[in-house]
Design a protein around this motif. Structure first.
Motif, PDB file in Angstrom:
ATOM      1  N   VAL A 480      31.143  24.294  44.116  1.00  0.00           N
ATOM      2  CA  VAL A 480      30.770  25.118  42.963  1.00  0.00           C
ATOM      3  C   VAL A 480      30.561  24.170  41.790  1.00  0.00           C
ATOM      4  N   PRO A 481      29.408  24.210  41.155  1.00  0.00           N
ATOM      5  CA  PRO A 481      29.164  23.260  40.055  1.00  0.00           C
ATOM      6  C   PRO A 481      30.248  23.336  38.991  1.00  0.00           C
ATOM      7  N   PHE A 482      30.612  22.176  38.464  1.00  0.00           N
ATOM      8  CA  PHE A 482      31.599  22.008  37.406  1.00  0.00           C
ATOM      9  C   PHE A 482      33.006  22.332  37.894  1.00  0.00           C
ATOM     10  N   LEU A 486      36.614  19.508  38.975  1.00  0.00           N
ATOM     11  CA  LEU A 486      37.865  19.453  38.227  1.00  0.00           C
ATOM     12  C   LEU A 486      38.924  18.721  39.032  1.00  0.00           C
ATOM     13  N   PRO A 487      39.717  17.890  38.375  1.00  0.00           N
ATOM     14  CA  PRO A 487      40.795  17.215  39.116  1.00  0.00           C
ATOM     15  C   PRO A 487      41.861  18.215  39.546  1.00  0.00           C
ATOM     16  N   PHE A 493      37.351  24.792  44.973  1.00  0.00           N
ATOM     17  CA  PHE A 493      35.967  25.206  44.802  1.00  0.00           C
ATOM     18  C   PHE A 493      34.984  24.280  45.540  1.00  0.00           C
ATOM     19  N   ARG A 494      35.462  23.562  46.516  1.00  0.00           N
ATOM     20  CA  ARG A 494      34.574  22.718  47.317  1.00  0.00           C
ATOM     21  C   ARG A 494      35.111  22.633  48.753  1.00  0.00           C
TER      22      ARG A 494
END
Length: 563
Positions: A480-482, A486-487, A493-494
């Motif tokens: 998912v972009p952005f 995220l750390p 989301f990936r």
């Protein structure tokens, strides 16, 4: 003068006896069969002495007497041309016959007689009616007579030998094959015949054989890994709609409260449509024919969806929102698959003759045939027929499996020259498609891997062929972009998936020159050397579904085959 005449007469009478006494006793050895002769020869169907004697010698013996002696030993009845014995010299006086002094070893009487006649320009003419040979002088201008010999073949094909021998014969000589009896009929001169027969003997030899043992090992290892959360179901191809109307599964409908007045009337719907007021019951369902809108409250893959409208609490209902909903896939799994395929083809091949070892499967390719149209019909009947041997340039395309073509050639006493053409083929999972005249036509796809090479191998040694390997690595990432960057929280989301497929093929070829001692009469195996087989490998108790028989003694389990 009278004394000289008496002495000459005694020499003429006693010469045959002296010549015979001067020879040792005939010591027969292996018989030598003389060649058969034809009608053009001056010596046909005559008996011939075929016993080899150690020494044949003449010392100062008249030529006619020596000929008579050899003819007697050869079993021939002969007579002389009077012109040979009654010769007259230039001075008109009679000429005495020539005197010969010869010595031969290890010859037959017939061979010595023929050599003596050839040396003095004489010949034998055989008369089959009287069985008497006539000794006469050769005509210097006459061609050498032709003889006919029939030579049987033991191993070679007559057509092959004819091609090799025809180029070595003289112009007058011929050679003809008899396919029925596998014999050669040779018509040539007597001097040329021994050389032709010797050449045929050298060519007509047993073809040596080679044992071809092959092991084809194919291993496939497939490793896959999938980890993370895949939001493709939510964020890819999301179906949503927004607009006027009411939401529903496949259309819009409303429930409107009616007033049972018994006299009828009209009611205005939210879509500004006027419908009759119900006359019975407290409520009824009316279809909005002008503002009917199809909505998608979720699919089978995504499950339920999200739906919102202004029908509750607001009148009229002016808008709605509908979406597929939220769907995600969580993956955290590794898979590992191993496949091993082993083939053990084994055969015996003649030297220089190609042999094919294959374990294949024919995939049918359907072909459409159109029959002739019947009376009154515009077109014929179409029929689909399977073709199991689809050939292109002599190669069958739809034949898949393991195929090995080997041509052995014995090189020297211990080496084997191999021409190898292994091929591994299979049907691909994908199919090829082509649209023609609005109709989609499909055809299978075949994968082939092949090697063509030549190598010289010592007998009993193994040649290893490799290189028919494939290594396919596939990696897929979704994010998912952005949010996926995220750390820490980005892992929610990936997702990623990896696939590593390794296909290894090894081909072991062992040629062995066969000797007569390798064959076993009366045995089930055609060679003393036993072939290895997969059936010799016994599975362990962990991999064997058959119940253990405790009544039998325990047997050693052979280890699994390792290439």
């Amino acid at each position: 003068m009278k004394t000289e005449k008496v002495f000459a007469l005694l020499v003429a009478v006693l010469a045959p006896c002296l010549a015979t006494l001067s020879q040792p006793a005939l010591t027969p050895t292996a018989p030598v069969v003389p060649p058969l002769v034809g009608p053009d020869s001056s010596f046909t169907n005559a008996p011939a002495g075929n016993e080899v004697v150690d020494v044949v010698a003449f010392d100062g013996v008249a030529l006619p007497d020596a000929i008579r002696t050899l003819a007697l030993q050869a079993g021939l009845n002969i007579e002389f041309d009077p012109r040979l014995l009654n010769g007259v010299g230039p001075d008109g006086r009679p000429v005495s016959p020539p005197v010969v002094t010869e010595k031969w070893k290890k010859v037959t009487a017939m061979q010595a007689l023929q050599a003596l006649l050839d040396n003095w320009g004489w010949q034998l003419q055989w008369d089959p009616r009287t069985s008497i040979a006539r000794v006469t002088a050769k005509d210097p201008a006459a061609l050498e007579p032709l003889v006919v010999a029939v030579v049987p073949l033991r191993y070679s094909e007559p057509s092959n030998i004819v091609v090799e021998i025809a180029g070595t014969l003289s112009v007058r000589s011929t050679i003809v094959q008899d396919k029925r009896t596998r014999q050669l009929v040779i018509r040539t001169t007597e001097k040329e015949l021994p050389g032709v027969e010797a050449l045929i003997t050298q060519l007509d030899t047993a073809t040596r054989q080679v044992l071809i043992e092959a092991k084809i090992v194919e291993t496939t290892k497939d490793i896959t890994s999938a980890k993370g959360i895949d939001w493709t179901g939510t964020l890819a191809n999301q179906h949503f709609s927004f607009g006027n109307g009411l939401t529903g599964g496949s259309g819009t409908s409303i429930t409107q409260t009616g007033t049972p007045n018994g006299t009828g009337g009209t009611t205005t719907l939210p879509g500004s449509t006027t419908v009759p007021t119900p006359t019975t019951g407290s409520s009824s369902i009316f279809s909005n024919l002008t503002s009917l809108t199809t909505t998608i409250p979720g699919t089978a893959a995504t499950g339920g969806g999200i739906s919102a409208n202004t029908a509750k609490g607001f009148s009229p209902a002016t808008a709605f929102l509908n979406a597929d909903g939220v769907s995600a896939v969580l993956s955290f799994l590794n898979t590992d698959a191993d496949t091993k395929s082993i083939s053990f083809p084994r055969t015996v091949a003649l030297d220089g003759v190609p042999t094919t070892l294959m374990v294949v499967q024919n995939i049918p390719v359907f072909e459409q045939t159109q029959s002739a149209p019947a009376a009154g019909a515009s077109q014929g009947l179409a029929t689909l027929l399977p073709n199991y041997e689809k050939k292109v340039n002599g190669v069958i395309l739809n034949e898949v499996g393991v195929k090995l073509i080997v041509t052995p050639r014995i090189a020297g006493p211990t080496n084997v020259l191999l021409q190898l053409a292994p091929e591994i083929s299979q049907k691909d999972a994908l199919v090829a498609s082509e649209t023609l005249n609005g109709q989609v036509n499909t055809a299978p796809i075949f994968d082939r891997r092949a090697i063509t090479t030549e190598a010289s191998i010592p007998t009993g040694y193994t040649l290893v062929l490799g290189g028919l390997d494939t290594d396919s690595i596939t990696k897929n990432y979704t994010k998912v972009p952005f949010l996926g960057d995220l750390p820490g929280l980005g892992s929610l989301f990936r997702s990623n998936s990896k696939s590593d497929t390794k296909d290894r093929i090894l081909i072991f070829v062992t040629p062995t020159i066969i000797s007569d001692s390798d064959f076993q009469p009366g045995q089930t195996t055609f060679l003393a050397r036993k072939a290895s087989s997969v059936s010799d490998v016994k599975p362990s108790a962990w991999d064997n579904g058959e119940p253990y028989d405790w009544t039998k003694p325990k047997q050693d389990v052979k280890p699994e085959y390792q290439p």
